[in-house]
Enzyme design. Sequence first.
Site, mmCIF file in Angstrom:
data_model
loop_
_atom_site.group_PDB
_atom_site.id
_atom_site.type_symbol
_atom_site.label_atom_id
_atom_site.label_comp_id
_atom_site.label_asym_id
_atom_site.label_seq_id
_atom_site.Cartn_x
_atom_site.Cartn_y
_atom_site.Cartn_z
ATOM 1 N N SER A 603 0.736 -1.185 -0.036
ATOM 2 C CA SER A 603 -0.202 -0.046 0.066
ATOM 3 C C SER A 603 0.928 1.299 0.007
ATOM 4 O O SER A 603 2.003 1.221 0.497
ATOM 5 C CB SER A 603 -0.932 -0.046 1.371
ATOM 6 O OG SER A 603 -1.677 1.384 1.111
ATOM 7 N N TYR A 616 -1.745 -0.691 10.162
ATOM 8 C CA TYR A 616 -1.986 -0.997 9.028
ATOM 9 C C TYR A 616 -0.749 -0.389 8.159
ATOM 10 O O TYR A 616 0.081 -1.249 7.555
ATOM 11 C CB TYR A 616 -3.399 -0.442 8.564
ATOM 12 C CG TYR A 616 -3.422 -0.757 6.759
ATOM 13 C CD1 TYR A 616 -4.014 -2.098 6.504
ATOM 14 C CD2 TYR A 616 -3.088 0.156 6.050
ATOM 15 C CE1 TYR A 616 -4.167 -2.251 5.048
ATOM 16 C CE2 TYR A 616 -3.526 -0.025 4.543
ATOM 17 C CZ TYR A 616 -3.975 -1.147 4.075
ATOM 18 O OH TYR A 616 -4.058 -1.569 2.969
#
Length: 735
Positions: A603, A616
């Site tokens: 990501s 995350y």
Amino acid sequence: MPATLTAVEASDLKHVNYLWDDRVVQGMSPVERLVYRSNCLGADQRITNTGGGNTSSKALEADPLTGGEVDVLWVKGSGGDLRTSKAENFASLYMDKLLALQPIYRDSPDPGPKTPSEDAMVGYFPHCSFNLNPRASSIDTPLHGFLPARHVDHMHPNSVIAIAASRRSKELTAEVFGDEIGWVPWLRPGFELGLMMQREAEANPRLRGLVMSQHGLINWADDDKECYGLTLSLIEKAARYIELKDKGEQTFGGQKYQTLQADARKAVLVALLPWLRGQVCQQKKFIGTVQGDDKILRFVNSHDAPRLAELGTSCPDHFLRTKIKPLYVDWNPQTEDVGALKQKLSAGLDRYRQDYADYYERCKHDNSPAMRDPNPTVILIPGVGMIAWGKNKSESRVTAEFYNCAVEVMRGAEAMDEYIALPQQEAFDIEYWLLEEAKLKRMPPEKDLARDIVVVLGAGNGIGREVAHRVAKEGAHVVCADLNADAAQATANELTALYGQGIGVAGDGVSACGPAIGLGVDITCRESIRELYAQTLLAYGGLDRLVVTAGVFIPPSRDGQLTDQQWQLTFNVNVQGSYNVVDECRTLIKEQGLPAAVVLTTSVNGVVSKKGSVAYDTSKAAANHLVRELAVELAPLARVNAIAPATVVQGSTMFPRDRVVVSLTKYAIAFEESATDEELRCLLADYYAQRTLTKQPITPGDQAEAAYFLLSDRSGKSTGQIINVDGGLQEAFQR
């Protein structure tokens, strides 16, 4: 048994299925009835193999120019399959023009089988075409056109080929069928064989069919239902005769080896298949089909298997797929291990390749095409079964089907008499037929990922589902894996509907799948991952490319905190899970020895620090470095790269309604409580898009395109790279 079966006789059939229904054909045109008859015959593999056999009907049609009535031969076109054929799969030829080719052939300088004149006649067929029908006529056209009856069936039933492939073939034909079925010696299909059959039919008007030595059965009638019934009755009669002669436990000389238990057989295959695929894919990659049913095991475990396997197959349709012979390895499953099996296979493969090269050199002509891949397409292992190979799953399954047919032919021939194979020169002339070579050259080029096996983890939805669709579009065989097994299967079903027909999921050492399978997997559990790869191997024989899109985002509490368990789960899935998946296939890739590619999903959050997603974001930063480390670890055999998405809202399980509402509220974006989930996602996606340089929402399809690029050979010199697919998020620019 009479030509037309009564209802009672039809219900008494043991070896074929009677499918004709008068109610269905009522009101059909002659061509529609031919399609119906063909589909009924093709639906039963005991009658003919996939793509094999041919049917025809002669019908009176209106000439498109004169409007007058003309006699037209409708015959299955080149490359068609009876089970699935439609009207457009049939060629149509003016009968008068087709018959007018006979004097042209007879007056040619060198009429006869295997001559340039014989092959040149195929070029005349388009000149006989009725109503500009573009369907190419098959090489069997003269067989149908020159016989006097209105309807002709040419089938490849195992029971009749067993008669055709016996040493006493001509005598057995008379014993089984009496004087209404004749016999012709082996001759390659074409003009000369059609003329030979015509002479036989004219010399003996009682004949209703012919056994074609080493080949199959052709029979005829002036009524299409009668022709269908006759076909079934002849196959049934041959099968019953074989049944009377069956040797029971002494079939194939009796049992020499015992079949491994299911778990042991599976363990052998899982340990063997990656290495074996690497060995047979030295020139081009193949997809495998594993078969271990009772019939094939009875053969591979028998005393006679080495002798019969060495003889090879008989029917031309069989050895075009199975090659001149299979590779049989004399391995004792009770006393020898997988290491010994690999040693014997290695020696056997070397010997097979040399045998094939010798066969080519011995049989080739001055104008023969170059030697094809010398590796076997069928491998027989006692206690385990058969492994068949082809350019795709469909072809390897058909190869397995054809060798199953060959085994049943050998069983029948050995029960009645003695099995004999087609002479090698005749086999070569079929395998390297210039007309067959021309057909191969006309085939469209293979797609980028044809012959590749791709495992997509997270394929149940979102990015993973889009990746599965993208690689399948390029010809890949796709293993759709997801924590939600039902979602994975749903994606596999979508691909199967688009690109082929599957019969289920691999299991118990028998592969019965199509272009995609769906499997459940937990990437935090190594045992679950091992089972995923085991099922992949059993389904397709290996693994070429791996994509991990599975991930988890756990929203923090209102005060921005995560529990220790939530933090750990985030790392277990996003970092440890990806490592587990790659680490567990490391040995598989090494054993296979073929170039591989891995794509992980990280990501842009891995390089952008922001409030509210510390676990995350940190996990994705670790995943970014994991990509680089794995690229080093797996080099030079496998490339490892990653895609780094940014806020892909559409179709993502990471954006349930609650999270979308929280985000919209956080960014002070007005919304209606009554709005649908998709409407809310679009609002949020548009907001995120405005933060990028391109001002466009990021979709799962955008990610799939990047993943495909990294998987394919288009990025063959790139490894250890992370591609941002974020619309141009400046905060994610590397500094």
